[in-house]
Write an enzyme that holds these catalytic residues in place. Structure first.
Site, short mmCIF file in Angstrom:
data_model
loop_
_atom_site.label_atom_id
_atom_site.label_comp_id
_atom_site.label_asym_id
_atom_site.label_seq_id
_atom_site.Cartn_x
_atom_site.Cartn_y
_atom_site.Cartn_z
CG ASP A 63 -9.89 -1.03 4.71
OD1 ASP A 63 -10.94 -1.49 6.41
OD2 ASP A 63 -9.56 -0.94 4.78
CE LYS A 117 -5.03 0.31 0.33
NZ LYS A 117 -4.83 -1.00 1.45
N GLY A 147 -3.69 -4.14 6.71
CA GLY A 147 -3.01 -3.83 7.05
C GLY A 147 -3.54 -2.45 7.59
CE LYS A 205 -3.94 3.74 2.27
NZ LYS A 205 -5.27 3.00 3.37
CG ASP A 207 -7.87 2.34 0.45
OD1 ASP A 207 -8.49 3.06 0.61
OD2 ASP A 207 -6.44 1.80 1.48
CD GLU A 217 -8.27 -0.91 0.70
OE1 GLU A 217 -7.49 -1.16 -0.13
OE2 GLU A 217 -8.57 -0.81 2.14
CB SER A 219 -0.87 0.16 0.89
OG SER A 219 -1.34 1.02 1.05
CE LYS A 275 -6.77 -1.69 6.83
NZ LYS A 275 -7.18 -0.98 6.95
O1 OSB Z 1 -7.34 1.36 5.14
O2 OSB Z 1 -5.71 0.20 4.67
C1 OSB Z 1 -6.23 0.66 4.64
C2 OSB Z 1 -2.83 1.95 6.97
C3 OSB Z 1 -3.76 2.84 7.90
C4 OSB Z 1 -5.27 2.71 8.03
C5 OSB Z 1 -5.74 2.56 7.10
C6 OSB Z 1 -5.05 1.54 5.77
C7 OSB Z 1 -3.93 1.30 5.76
C8 OSB Z 1 -2.78 0.66 4.56
C9 OSB Z 1 -1.63 0.92 5.02
O3 OSB Z 1 -3.87 1.20 3.24
C10 OSB Z 1 -1.53 -0.90 4.66
C11 OSB Z 1 0.06 -0.98 5.48
O4 OSB Z 1 0.88 -1.16 5.14
O5 OSB Z 1 -0.08 -1.74 6.86
MG MG Z 2 -8.32 0.94 3.19
#
Ligand code: OSB
Ligand code: MG
Length: 382
Positions: free
Chosen positions: A238, A161, A290, A163, A188, A213, A135, A262
């Site tokens: 999510d 992925k 994550g 953001k 995402d 996402e 991510s 999660k």
């Molecule tokens: O939305 O998946 C998410 C990190 C913090 C809060 C929300 C998210 C995320 C990530 C990072 O996308 C995932 C990771 O590398 O741990």
């Molecule tokens: Mg997410």
């Protein structure tokens, strides 16, 4: 098993680089670790709440409160077997899945050790290695994002992925897609858009994304139904999915075609597996999300990712992407093929570095049952 001791501790861990999402920038993680002792066996869990209530409604501080005032007093001294019984015991506490998950996952670790079995096998896992994605936080400009994608692909990661947020979306995705026409690519939004943005989001359809996402409200299933009917890109939920019941609703109502699971959001392994089972029955692919975890949470994510329905690469990646030094040994490593080998020893399968954790500890609190240990004054004996 008889729960003899629970230690809740806050550790401070600085990410190597700041992580930017649509809701803000994170660099200094205030992570809560939970250490449980039952029948003399020690297990570890992690509370994945963020520092602010911007991803979901929990925070490091609310989780500290909920575990201290409600979860630990309820669980200490109890006879629990199997670990899957714990959610029933905690059902009087509404919400606060991340707080509960820290304790619940530690108890699963203990149960697996007692049975001399890797945790992933006890959960019903079927994979000896899990496929990994990354991510990538929001970048200053599209060129630097393309460079980051290039680096991650060269490490073997199988899905990228990105953001996104309004103003940092179409141009960034286009630049990555033009450079890498064939990779598994997703985005995402962490709830950064509104249903009125449907036309704008439809413009993403041309990039052949694996999924988008959580584009809309963090607890708004209805608007996702309306959006999914207007765009081709599969929606992955999510933030919206905390329980198996919410997963069924979202699937049957066609609010999404993929679900990110999660452990913290679900409240632990038992509920996460229930969500997984529902998705599997409905042929909805799932993957492991994550929360910028330390090694303890990462190890639990790896165990969960071995369940049969986890067919898409998750956000579980190598320790060194996040931390100068992780709290487990060995650290989580990813092969050039983008896979993590699942551990073979009993329980979590990694050694927790207690000395390092001690050094990182900001505060801690311990509950004991039965024999009073010679420990400092802050200990509560029940
Ligand atoms: O939305 O998946 C998410 C990190 C913090 C809060 C929300 C998210 C995320 C990530 C990072 O996308 C995932 C990771 O590398 O741990
Ligand atoms: Mg997410």
């Amino acid at each position: 098993m008889r729960i003899e001791q629970i230690t809740l501790r806050e550790i401070g861990m600085r990410l190597k680089t700041p992580f930017e999402t649509s809701f803000g920038v994170t660099q200094d993680r205030r992570t809560l670790l939970v250490e449980v002792v039952a029948d003399g066996v020690r297990g570890w869990g992690e509370i994945t709440a963020m520092e602010s209530p911007s991803y979901n409604s929990e925070t490091t501080e609310t989780a500290w409160h909920i575990v201290s005032e409600f979860v630990a007093p309820l669980v200490i001294g109890q006879e629990i077997s199997p670990a899957a019984e714990l959610p029933g015991l905690l059902s009087g506490i509404r919400g606060h899945g991340m707080a509960k998950s820290g304790v619940e996952t530690a108890i699963w670790d203990i149960e697996a050790q007692q049975q001399g079995m890797p945790l992933w096998k006890l959960l019903g896992g079927v994979r000896q290695e899990i496929p990994c994605g990354v991510s990538l936080g929001i970048r200053e400009n599209a060129q630097s994002l393309v460079r980051s994608v290039e680096e991650e692909l060269s490490c073997g990661y199988r899905r990228i992925k990105l953001k996104i947020k309004p103003g940092k979306d179409l141009d960034f995705v286009r630049a990555v897609r033009n450079r890498f026409p064939n990779i598994l690519l997703s985005v995402d939004a962490n709830s950064a858009y509104r249903l009125e943005d449907a036309d704008h989001l439809r413009a993403l359809d041309e990039f052949g994304l694996l999924m988008i996402e959580q584009p809309l409200g963090w607890d708004d299933i209805y608007s996702h139904i309306r959006l999914q009917a207007q765009i081709k890109t599969p929606i992955c939920l999510d933030e919206c999915i905390n329980t198996a019941e919410q997963a069924i609703a979202a699937i049957k109502l066609e609010a999404c075609r993929i679900i990110n699971i999660k452990l913290g959001r679900a409240g632990g392994h038992t509920s996460a597996r229930d969500i997984h089972n529902v998705c599997n029955l409905q042929s909805i692919p799932v993957w492991c999300g994550g929360m910028l975890e330390s090694g303890v949470g990462r190890a639990h994510n790896i165990a969960m990712s071995t369940l049969p329905g986890f067919i898409l690469p998750g956000d579980v990646s190598a320790s060194h992407r996040y931390w100068i030094e992780d709290v487990i040994e060995p650290e989580v490593e990813v092969s050039p093929q983008g896979m993590i080998a699942v551990p073979t020893s009993a329980g979590l399968g990694y050694t927790v570095k207690t000395e390092l954790i001690e050094r990182l500890t900001v505060r801690s609190r311990t509950w004991t049952h039965g024999v009073r240990l010679s420990v400092p004054a802050e200990v509560d004996v029940q």
